[in-house]
Design a protein around this motif. Sequence first.
Motif, short mmCIF file in Angstrom:
data_model
loop_
_atom_site.label_atom_id
_atom_site.label_comp_id
_atom_site.label_asym_id
_atom_site.label_seq_id
_atom_site.Cartn_x
_atom_site.Cartn_y
_atom_site.Cartn_z
N LEU A 46 0.76 -1.08 -0.02
CA LEU A 46 -0.01 -0.01 0.15
C LEU A 46 0.65 1.35 -0.25
O LEU A 46 0.23 2.32 -0.60
N ILE A 47 2.02 1.40 0.62
CA ILE A 47 2.79 2.45 0.79
C ILE A 47 4.32 2.45 0.16
O ILE A 47 4.71 3.67 0.21
N TYR A 48 4.62 1.37 -0.14
CA TYR A 48 6.04 1.15 -0.69
C TYR A 48 6.20 0.65 -2.21
O TYR A 48 7.16 0.15 -2.40
N ALA A 49 5.00 0.39 -2.92
CA ALA A 49 4.99 -0.01 -4.09
C ALA A 49 5.98 0.78 -5.09
O ALA A 49 6.66 0.38 -6.04
N ASP A 50 6.13 2.23 -4.83
CA ASP A 50 6.79 3.06 -5.40
C ASP A 50 7.90 3.96 -4.59
O ASP A 50 7.45 4.75 -3.76
N PRO A 51 9.06 3.48 -4.38
CA PRO A 51 10.12 4.02 -3.17
C PRO A 51 10.10 5.48 -3.42
O PRO A 51 10.44 6.15 -2.55
N ARG A 52 10.28 5.85 -4.68
CA ARG A 52 10.42 7.29 -5.11
C ARG A 52 9.27 8.12 -4.43
O ARG A 52 9.58 9.15 -3.86
N ALA A 53 8.12 7.56 -4.56
CA ALA A 53 7.07 8.31 -3.98
C ALA A 53 7.08 8.37 -2.53
O ALA A 53 6.70 9.32 -1.83
N TYR A 54 7.63 7.12 -1.86
CA TYR A 54 7.31 6.99 -0.48
C TYR A 54 8.45 7.96 0.01
O TYR A 54 8.09 8.67 1.09
N TRP A 55 9.69 8.21 -0.49
CA TRP A 55 10.82 8.92 0.02
C TRP A 55 10.41 10.26 0.02
O TRP A 55 10.74 11.36 0.81
N THR A 56 9.70 10.80 -1.17
CA THR A 56 9.41 12.22 -1.49
C THR A 56 8.12 12.62 -0.16
O THR A 56 8.26 13.65 -0.04
N LEU A 57 7.30 11.57 -0.18
CA LEU A 57 6.16 11.98 1.18
C LEU A 57 6.96 12.00 2.42
O LEU A 57 6.50 12.83 3.34
N ARG A 58 7.70 10.95 2.56
CA ARG A 58 8.07 10.72 4.00
C ARG A 58 9.16 11.82 4.39
O ARG A 58 9.41 12.33 5.36
N GLY A 59 10.05 12.12 3.33
CA GLY A 59 11.10 13.00 3.59
C GLY A 59 10.84 14.50 3.86
O GLY A 59 9.80 14.74 3.81
N GLY A 60 11.84 15.04 4.42
CA GLY A 60 11.52 16.41 4.97
C GLY A 60 11.85 16.76 6.31
O GLY A 60 12.35 15.93 7.20
N ARG A 61 11.03 17.73 6.99
CA ARG A 61 11.21 18.08 8.36
C ARG A 61 10.92 16.79 9.26
O ARG A 61 11.71 16.69 10.22
N ASP A 62 9.85 16.06 9.07
CA ASP A 62 9.48 15.05 10.11
C ASP A 62 10.50 14.11 10.02
O ASP A 62 10.85 13.72 11.12
N TYR A 63 10.89 13.67 8.81
CA TYR A 63 12.19 12.76 8.84
C TYR A 63 13.35 13.13 9.42
O TYR A 63 13.96 12.15 10.31
N PHE A 64 13.73 14.48 9.16
CA PHE A 64 14.80 14.97 9.94
C PHE A 64 14.79 14.83 11.13
O PHE A 64 15.82 14.40 12.04
#
Length: 238
Positions: A46-64
């Motif tokens: 459901l959330i990792y079929a596309d790794p690029r989309a996953y890391w684009t959504l997950r990345g940023g301030r929260d991940y930092f």
Amino acid sequence: MDTLLHPEPLLPLRAWRALRSRGVRYAWHKTLRRSLGRWPTWKRRLIYADPRAYWTLRGGRDYFREQEGQVGRTLRAEWIADRVAAYRPTSILEIGCGYGKLLQAIRVRTDAPLAGLDFSRSQLGAAREFLNGQDDVELFLGRGDQLPFADGSFDMVVTSAVILHNPPEIADKIRREVIRVARRFAAHNEEMNVSYNRYGYDTAAWYRSQGFRIAESGPIPMDPDPVLSQFCVVRVNG
């Protein structure tokens, strides 16, 4: 970097800010990540079929904030940076640089020109903020399996927990791109455990199967389960 490190607000306020700043898709993605922990197969579908989309959504301030809040991550980055610097590379590319944590650690230990590449715009945005004012670090948007660099462009190419997020056919392409772009060394921190977003690979074994010499290979001492972690340096030429 200071703007990334301000105190974290309470959960309801964080959720409201996330919805306002990054939209419904991001809020839904985060909800799925938090709620599907007991069902890794569904989490992958459901959330990792596309790794690029996953890391684009997950990345940023929260991940930092998540990463900087873990002392072990800092110790690991510093340990890897020490090992990388020991080979005295004259230039370094990190594939999948994220928000720049490892690049920053390497920069403290070497004067070599540094470059970082990531396929997540949100991660690169955080990296530009985190590495603000460091003009000797170049950042590029791109894919590890299609590097936008000429053969032998960098003395050493580094990955840290990047290849393991990709299915076998893509992982193989990334390694071959590393070999193409590196002049002397490839250095990899790639864990071997399998989860919803990790395929897990014995990277040193792959290089041996291709006839390359391994300069060093072993666990990362501060990882919770060092048996599953692996840091290796490969002599690409010479």
